[in-house]
Design a protein around this motif. Structure first.
Motif, PDB file in Angstrom:
ATOM      1  N   ASP A  67       0.967  -1.076  -0.028  1.00 26.56           N
ATOM      2  CA  ASP A  67      -0.036   0.008   0.045  1.00 26.56           C
ATOM      3  C   ASP A  67       1.070   1.158  -0.015  1.00 26.56           C
ATOM      4  O   ASP A  67       1.514   1.228   0.796  1.00 26.56           O
ATOM      5  CB  ASP A  67      -0.815  -0.178   1.283  1.00 26.56           C
ATOM      6  N   PRO A  68       1.117   1.976  -1.250  1.00 25.75           N
ATOM      7  CA  PRO A  68       2.032   3.099  -1.095  1.00 25.75           C
ATOM      8  C   PRO A  68       1.671   4.129  -0.184  1.00 25.75           C
ATOM      9  O   PRO A  68       2.495   4.872  -0.013  1.00 25.75           O
ATOM     10  CB  PRO A  68       1.702   3.597  -2.526  1.00 25.75           C
ATOM     11  N   GLU A  69       0.641   4.267   0.456  1.00 27.77           N
ATOM     12  CA  GLU A  69       0.337   5.254   1.680  1.00 27.77           C
ATOM     13  C   GLU A  69       0.751   4.732   2.914  1.00 27.77           C
ATOM     14  O   GLU A  69       0.555   5.369   3.806  1.00 27.77           O
ATOM     15  CB  GLU A  69      -1.200   5.629   1.453  1.00 27.77           C
ATOM     16  N   SER A  70       1.022   3.384   3.143  1.00 23.42           N
ATOM     17  CA  SER A  70       1.295   2.743   4.297  1.00 23.42           C
ATOM     18  C   SER A  70       2.770   2.714   4.625  1.00 23.42           C
ATOM     19  O   SER A  70       3.707   2.269   3.878  1.00 23.42           O
ATOM     20  CB  SER A  70       0.875   1.261   4.292  1.00 23.42           C
ATOM     21  N   LEU A  71       3.170   3.506   5.665  1.00 24.92           N
ATOM     22  CA  LEU A  71       4.310   3.465   6.083  1.00 24.92           C
ATOM     23  C   LEU A  71       5.115   2.067   6.450  1.00 24.92           C
ATOM     24  O   LEU A  71       6.326   2.078   6.244  1.00 24.92           O
ATOM     25  CB  LEU A  71       4.669   4.477   7.383  1.00 24.92           C
TER      26      LEU A  71
ATOM     27  N   VAL B  46      10.379   3.870  13.495  1.00 27.06           N
ATOM     28  CA  VAL B  46      10.529   4.860  14.638  1.00 27.06           C
ATOM     29  C   VAL B  46      10.532   6.362  14.332  1.00 27.06           C
ATOM     30  O   VAL B  46       9.812   6.948  15.149  1.00 27.06           O
ATOM     31  CB  VAL B  46      11.549   4.226  15.675  1.00 27.06           C
ATOM     32  N   GLU B  47      11.479   6.723  13.534  1.00 31.06           N
ATOM     33  CA  GLU B  47      11.359   7.988  13.104  1.00 31.06           C
ATOM     34  C   GLU B  47      10.045   8.480  12.185  1.00 31.06           C
ATOM     35  O   GLU B  47       9.837   9.638  12.538  1.00 31.06           O
ATOM     36  CB  GLU B  47      12.598   8.293  11.812  1.00 31.06           C
ATOM     37  N   HIS B  48       9.461   7.363  12.032  1.00 29.42           N
ATOM     38  CA  HIS B  48       8.107   7.839  11.277  1.00 29.42           C
ATOM     39  C   HIS B  48       6.927   7.620  12.179  1.00 29.42           C
ATOM     40  O   HIS B  48       5.900   7.615  11.797  1.00 29.42           O
ATOM     41  CB  HIS B  48       8.090   7.072  10.017  1.00 29.42           C
ATOM     42  N   GLY B  49       7.327   7.406  13.711  1.00 26.86           N
ATOM     43  CA  GLY B  49       6.158   7.223  14.523  1.00 26.86           C
ATOM     44  C   GLY B  49       5.622   6.029  14.491  1.00 26.86           C
ATOM     45  O   GLY B  49       4.498   6.094  15.195  1.00 26.86           O
ATOM     46  N   LEU B  50       6.191   5.196  14.292  1.00 28.43           N
ATOM     47  CA  LEU B  50       5.557   3.654  14.321  1.00 28.43           C
ATOM     48  C   LEU B  50       6.446   2.829  15.177  1.00 28.43           C
ATOM     49  O   LEU B  50       7.810   3.024  15.511  1.00 28.43           O
ATOM     50  CB  LEU B  50       5.526   3.244  12.961  1.00 28.43           C
ATOM     51  N   SER B  51       5.869   2.078  15.657  1.00 24.02           N
ATOM     52  CA  SER B  51       6.792   0.728  16.577  1.00 24.02           C
ATOM     53  C   SER B  51       7.697   0.032  15.705  1.00 24.02           C
ATOM     54  O   SER B  51       7.412  -0.171  14.445  1.00 24.02           O
ATOM     55  CB  SER B  51       5.761  -0.023  17.347  1.00 24.02           C
TER      56      SER B  51
END
Length: 169
Positions: free
Chosen positions: A95-99, A140-145
């Protein structure tokens, strides 16, 4: 080490089976360089390896299944695989929108940087260790675990079970 990869591959396939059967993109969709370029730039800075060329990148469950059968293919939990000059990511997960989806490309771009660098690694697992570590850092830099634990990465970095692969790229 090989058992860890098998377990994570099976878990990933189970996770995919539980996903909706429709995908964001058709099998065989080429991922454009505009999508890869910012990820490759980040990987280039993190690895200190200039990305002089981007790998051809395709979203394809069919091609991923074929690539997984090739000996020596570096894989990110069976969601993606790197073959020299090519990344294949599962179109059912892309999904191109999914980090999180983008992080699989980051992982495989680390393998591309490893190839471009010409560095030698103690074993195949050391390459995976670097790729998972940087994938975690990017998330992590993009706010995810993080996708894996530091403990798991340390375990695979030990090259246990990879005695036959010492000195490989």
């Amino acid at each position: 080490m090989k058992n860890y990869l098998k377990i994570f591959s099976v878990l990933s396939l189970i996770a995919l089976a539980n996903c909706a059967q429709t995908s964001a993109v058709s099998d065989g969709t080429t991922i454009p360089s505009e999508t890869l370029a910012p990820l490759a730039s980040w990987v280039g800075q993190a690895t200190k390896v200039p990305m002089v060329s981007l790998p051809i990148t395709v979203a394809s469950n069919t091609r991923l299944k074929s690539a997984m059968g090739l000996e020596g293919v570096q894989q990110a939990r069976a969601m993606a695989a790197y073959l020299p000059g090519q990344i294949v990511i599962n179109n059912l997960a892309w999904d191109p929108e999914s980090l999180r989806s983008q992080s699989y490309l980051v992982h495989e771009l680390v393998h591309h940087a490893q190839l471009l660098s010409g560095r030698k690694y103690a074993c195949h697992a050391a390459k995976e260790s670097e790729a998972y570590r940087l994938q975690n850092q990017w998330l992590v830099e993009h706010g995810l675990s993080a996708i894996t634990s530091d403990q798991w990465i340390a375990e695979i970095a030990s090259c246990k079970g990879d005695a036959d692969d010492h000195g490989s790229l």
